[in-house]
Scaffold this motif. Structure first.
Motif, short mmCIF file in Angstrom:
data_model
loop_
_atom_site.label_atom_id
_atom_site.label_comp_id
_atom_site.label_asym_id
_atom_site.label_seq_id
_atom_site.Cartn_x
_atom_site.Cartn_y
_atom_site.Cartn_z
N TRP A 791 0.83 -1.22 0.00
CA TRP A 791 0.00 0.00 0.00
C TRP A 791 0.86 1.26 0.00
O TRP A 791 0.57 2.22 -0.69
N ARG A 792 1.95 1.23 0.77
CA ARG A 792 2.83 2.41 0.76
C ARG A 792 3.36 2.64 -0.67
O ARG A 792 3.33 3.76 -1.18
N ASP A 793 3.80 1.56 -1.31
CA ASP A 793 4.33 1.68 -2.67
C ASP A 793 3.28 2.20 -3.63
O ASP A 793 3.57 2.99 -4.53
N THR A 794 2.04 1.75 -3.46
CA THR A 794 0.97 2.19 -4.35
C THR A 794 0.70 3.68 -4.16
O THR A 794 0.52 4.42 -5.13
N LEU A 795 0.69 4.12 -2.90
CA LEU A 795 0.41 5.54 -2.63
C LEU A 795 1.48 6.43 -3.23
O LEU A 795 1.24 7.59 -3.56
N GLU A 796 2.69 5.88 -3.40
CA GLU A 796 3.79 6.69 -3.93
C GLU A 796 3.86 6.65 -5.45
O GLU A 796 4.75 7.23 -6.05
N ASP A 797 2.91 5.95 -6.09
CA ASP A 797 2.99 5.77 -7.54
C ASP A 797 1.70 6.30 -8.20
O ASP A 797 0.66 5.64 -8.17
N PRO A 798 1.77 7.51 -8.78
CA PRO A 798 0.56 8.14 -9.34
C PRO A 798 -0.11 7.27 -10.41
O PRO A 798 -1.34 7.27 -10.54
N ASP A 799 0.70 6.52 -11.13
CA ASP A 799 0.17 5.68 -12.18
C ASP A 799 -0.76 4.61 -11.59
O ASP A 799 -1.86 4.38 -12.08
N LYS A 800 -0.30 3.99 -10.54
CA LYS A 800 -1.13 2.96 -9.90
C LYS A 800 -2.35 3.60 -9.24
O LYS A 800 -3.46 3.07 -9.31
N LEU A 801 -2.14 4.76 -8.64
CA LEU A 801 -3.25 5.41 -7.94
C LEU A 801 -4.38 5.78 -8.89
O LEU A 801 -5.55 5.76 -8.52
N SER A 802 -4.01 6.08 -10.15
CA SER A 802 -5.02 6.55 -11.09
C SER A 802 -6.06 5.48 -11.39
O SER A 802 -7.13 5.76 -11.92
N ARG A 803 -5.77 4.22 -11.06
CA ARG A 803 -6.74 3.17 -11.34
C ARG A 803 -7.85 3.11 -10.30
O ARG A 803 -8.85 2.44 -10.50
#
Lengths: 842, 132
Positions: A791-803
């Protein structure tokens, strides 16, 4: 008609079960009268009662059977056809079966009645031995123990004594151990194994006498060769004598050396009285192994059923295969057929000795080297099931091939009359018929329908081979193929990915599969890639393989919302963190519930809320709990020695350590674990994939337990491990499971499907038989070293967050179909549309 | 069967909606082998891009569960047919026709979808029947 069975041991139990199963008309009214205070139990597994605390009880009889325990029959009145018990109870019979078993033989040496001297036969004996040894190891640390008798049962007793912390000696009057089953070569090799385990063997010498110490208890055993051994406990296991006193008392003939004389229908001179099991002298012989005893029970059940209708039964006891296989503290020992036949009987030996590996194998064959007569295996008995089945038949290849190839490529072509399961008297033909006529396709079905492999389990690999051969012949594909896109099982795919270092699904399916995958194979490959550490599960192409839970790193609920579970290692949480969870739930309007794994589940989040929820949680120090993944869930714990009056180890500390070590580990299915701080077992570790229970000396590790739909009690894998040993063994266990299990196979069913079961698992991950332990440990180290919070890694990645949006064309709009109503001061989902199957049917 | 008349994934916008194409997102926003959901005049449309670049649009409502989740299913093939599996109870649907392969009595409504040649945007049209 009234049947009275005297004695409720394994044979008596088997007789009653066999009779009740077939007596559809209810012709026999059964009364069983037993001497022991408890119903029948599995005497073959007696030692596991001490070493693993096993529950040995057999299934209870149905309610049509009257069972009287703790009240032995004292006399038989053949004229009146009644028996009288010690307490004076009188029971009449039309047929009487003596199943009184045997008593341990204690040679008439001086001191045999001293306190601290035992026999090894009943649960009461074992309880007494355990109590005595506990007292002994506490009052006289380092005290020795002596088992008199180096036969099968004596070595079992030795293993039990050693397990109780006693420095154990074995005394055998014959020149080598297990003289009834093994030849000299086998006995000598076995001795090396036993001595390597820290026991002392005195072979070729009788016991001269037992001496007491100052406290009046046994303190010393004198041997015939003049030596003496310090011993605070002595166990006699020097053979058995049939319990034939009731027969003697009512004038029935008995053998010269004991045993109720019966014919091959197991009938005594009195046609109303039968004898079965170890108390019976049939064809001039007394049998002490469970398989022939069970055969006698089956014969008598048939005789009784026929008698009820005034007919004759053709059932006869036709001698028995005395083959044996056992495992003593990891040492395989097997003997089959006639291992002692020599040139005088037209037999030849083929032997193989590997002193380094501790392996001895001998085959006895006919003088043309074609027909197998018997053999001995020590150190490696993997060929036993096949070889035993070939006794009396022509070997498919040379004796050398049989010695080394053993179980390969046979099973389908075994002669039909070959006895596959000795314990339950099941032939290859019986198994084949059952498979064909009842359409069986699973090993478990074959076991329950035919009973083959249901007692000692040594023939299970052979039963499996027969099943596979039958299914193949019937055109039923014994397919391990995952789905239409891959011809491989999950375990095979895992090896392909690992060995060829494949990192993408596209590469794998284009080289080793066909089509474009599906909802079966994609998550499997995603999990394999994750287990092998191929970066974040939402990176690149991997994102498209994940099911919706992994894709949104949350758990899909029935209305399309998700639930969120932050990790709470070991179930330990600070008040501040509890408050954060409460605040997040309140601010996002989530439903909260405490889970069975000692954490908190927050329900009702929409996909676009997930990143905001997790931002708050990660900022407060939480990380993903992987509740959405086929991965380690929680390591539950009791409060342990820090607070609990009874705790002996810090279970919370260990649970946290384990949970942090294995967090994020992707597996074929979810993994649950627990650590209990004492044997009260408050964390319910024995119902988990791996469970740890504290002991005075360290930790006991249990594996492959399960709650849920098919509860399974975990098996004890190893005892008294230190912290490091515990972690190392769990590392190996988990990685071996991850490598070899099928798709969605929990550890419990994985273990059941492993050829060789728990013994095999021990061989692989404790004894390192496959030489892969170092590799398994390295793989786990890689996992531990590369762990990163998803989850930390996802929060730091705008590309993943956009989904994380409900609508791609309207990212700010919440899904209008998600509606809640209040219930008990929280929310509850309401499905606005409901299932709409009518859409299509009209 | 479904009341949708035009089952082809691309084609002229049907007349029921006045021939109007609704923009969804840019083609490059779509991850191959994955879906998204578009909200078009209150209708939830699941939009998929498969490995070969084809586009499909179906109703986002899973008829077996009553939840709007089809866009979150796993894509694949079954005997060559492009499919999506509902994430709820795993029924598999034909992306081209919406027919449920596990229960052919059931089908998802489908929608015309295209990639606008001029802008590269993905567009979906509602038929009269889909709009209810």
């Amino acid at each position: 008609m009234r049947l009275v069975v005297v004695g409720h041991g394994p044979t008596g139990h088997r007789l009653v079960e066999a009779l009740r199963e077939r007596d559809e008309a209810g012709a026999w009214q059964v009364t069983v009268i037993g001497e022991e205070p408890r119903p029948a139990y599995d005497r073959v597994a007696l030692t596991s009662y001490l070493t693993e605390d096993a529950d040995l009880a057999y299934p209870a009889h149905d309610e049509g059977v009257t069972l009287l325990t703790g009240d032995p029959v004292a006399a038989i009145d053949r004229k009146r056809r009644t028996v009288r018990t010690a307490s004076g109870r009188e029971v009449g019979y039309d047929a009487l079966v003596l199943a009184t078993g045997s008593a341990p033989f204690v040679p008439p040496v001086q001191g045999r009645d001293l306190p601290g001297v035992f026999v090894y036969r009943t649960i009461d004996d074992l309880d007494a031995i355990r109590t005595h040894c506990r007292d002994l190891t506490a009052s006289r640390p380092g005290a020795g123990g002596v088992v008199i008798g180096g036969g099968l049962l004596g070595l079992e007793a030795a293993r039990a004594l050693q397990g109780l912390g006693v420095d154990t000696h074995v005394v055998e009057v014959a020149p080598w151990l297990m003289p009834r089953q093994l030849d000299e070569g086998g006995g000598v090799m076995l001795r090396r194994h036993i001595e390597a385990l820290g026991m002392t063997v005195h072979a070729g010498t009788p016991v001269a006498g037992l001496e007491a110490g100052d406290d009046g208890r046994v303190a010393r055993v004198g041997l015939g060769d003049g030596a003496s051994v310090d011993a605070g406990v002595v166990v006699f296991s020097a053979g058995i004598r049939p319990r034939d006193e009731l027969a003697r008392g009512c004038g029935l003939p008995v053998g010269e050396r004991g045993g109720v004389a019966v014919d091959d229908t197991c009938r005594t001179e009195d046609p109303a009285i039968f004898a079965v099991g170890e108390c019976a002298l049939v064809n001039g012989q007394v049998y002490g192994l469970v398989a022939p005893c069970f055969s006698m029970a089956e014969v008598v059940a048939d005789q009784l059923l026929a008698a009820a209708t005034g007919q004759d039964s053709p059932a006869r006891f036709e001698g028995a295969d005395m083959s044996t296989k056992l495992k003593l503290m990891g040492v395989d020992v097997a003997s089959f057929g006639d291992p002692f036949a020599g040139p005088d009987q037209g037999a030849l030996d083929v032997t193989y000795t590997d002193p380094v590996g501790g392996v001895y194998k001998k085959l006895v064959v006919s003088d043309d080297a074609r027909t197998l007569i018997g053999g001995v295996l020590v150190g490696d008995a993997s060929a036993y099931p096949t070889l035993r089945a070939y006794v009396g038949a022509e070997l498919p290849g040379s004796p050398e091939q049989a010695l080394f190839g053993g179980t390969e490529a046979v099973g389908g072509d075994l002669p039909g009359a070959t006895q596959i399961c000795n314990c339950n008297n099941v032939t290859a033909d019986t198994i084949r018929c059952a498979i064909r006529e009842q359409g069986l396709t699973e090993l478990g079905e074959v076991k329950s329908c035919t009973r083959a492999g249901a007692t000692c389990g040594s023939c299970v690999p052979l039963v499996k081979k027969i099943l596979d051969a039958e299914l193949t012949a019937a055109g039923i594909e014994v397919s391990k193929a995952l789905c239409e896109h891959f011809d491989y099982s999950r375990a095979e795919l895992f090896d392909i990915v690992r060995v060829r270092r494949i990192t993408t699904f596209t590469e794998l399916i284009s080289e080793h599969g066909r089509g474009r995958g599906c909802d079966i194979c994609k998550p499997v490959v995603a999990s394999i890639l994750a287990s092998l550490g191929s970066g974040h599960i939402l990176d690149g192409e991997q994102a498209a393989l994940q099911d919706t839970n992994d894709h949104f790193l949350a758990n899909l609920q029935k209305n399309g919302t998700y639930s969120v579970v932050p990790r709470i290692p070991g179930g330990e949480i600070t008040p501040d963190k509890l408050i954060v969870i409460g605040e997040v739930a309140r601010d996002f309007g989530l439903y909260t519930k405490i889970t069975g794994g000692q954490r908190i589940d927050l329900f009702g989040a929409r996909v676009e809320q997930l990143p905001r929820i997790w931002k708050r949680l990660v900022d407060a120090g939480f990380e993903s709990g992987h509740a959405y993944g086929k991965a380690l869930r929680t390591v539950k714990s009791c409060v342990g020695s820090t607070w609990c009056r009874y705790g002996v180890q810090d279970s919370v500390g260990m649970a946290i350590k384990l949970e942090l070590r294995y967090r994020g580990l992707r597996a074929p299915h979810k993994l649950k674990a627990a650590v209990s701080g004492c044997s009260r077992e408050c964390a319910e570790a024995q119902g988990k994939d791996f469970g740890v229970i504290a002991t005075d000396k360290g930790w006991n590790l249990y594996v492959c337990g399960n709650g849920g739909m098919r509860p399974r009690h975990a098996d004890l894998l190893a005892t008294d491990l230190d912290d490091e040993g515990l972690v190392r063994l769990i590392d190996r266990f988990l990685m071996f499971y991850i490598r070899t299990a099928d798709r969605l196979q929990r550890t419990a069913s994985w273990l059941e499907s492993l050829d060789g079961g728990l013994d095999y698992l021990r061989e692989v991950i404790i004894e390192d038989r496959l030489g892969i332990c170092a590799e398994l440990e390295e793989a786990m180290e890689r996992h531990v070293g590369s762990y990163s919070d998803e989850w930390r890694d996802t929060l730091e990645d705008p590309d993943k967050l956009s989904r994380f949006v409900s609508f791609v064309n309207a990212p700010d709009v919440p899904d209008p179909s998600i509606v809640f109503e209040p219930e008990r001061e929280q929310i509850k989902p309401v499905l606005v549309t409901g299932p709409r199957l009518e859409v299509a049917s009209r | 069967m479904t009341t949708t008349t035009d089952l082809r994934p691309t084609g002229p916008a049907p007349r029921g909606d006045g021939g109007r194409w609704h923009p969804v997102c840019s083609y490059d926003d779509l991850i191959p082998e994955r879906g998204v959901c578009a909200l078009i005049e209150g209708v939830q449309v699941a939009v998929f891009r498969t490995f070969d670049g084809e586009l499909y649009a179906l109703s986002n409502l899973d008829p077996f569960s009553g939840a709007h989740v089809i866009s979150r299913g796993i894509l694949g093939t079954r005997g060559g047919v492009p499919t999506v599996a509902s994430p709820m109870y795993k029924e598999v649907f034909d992306l081209r026709t919406g027919v449920c392969l596990d229960d052919p009595q059931v089908a998802l409504p489908t929608f015309p979808i295209r990639r606008d040649p001029a802008t590269g945007r993905v567009e979906v049209a509602l038929t009269h029947a889909n709009r209810q």
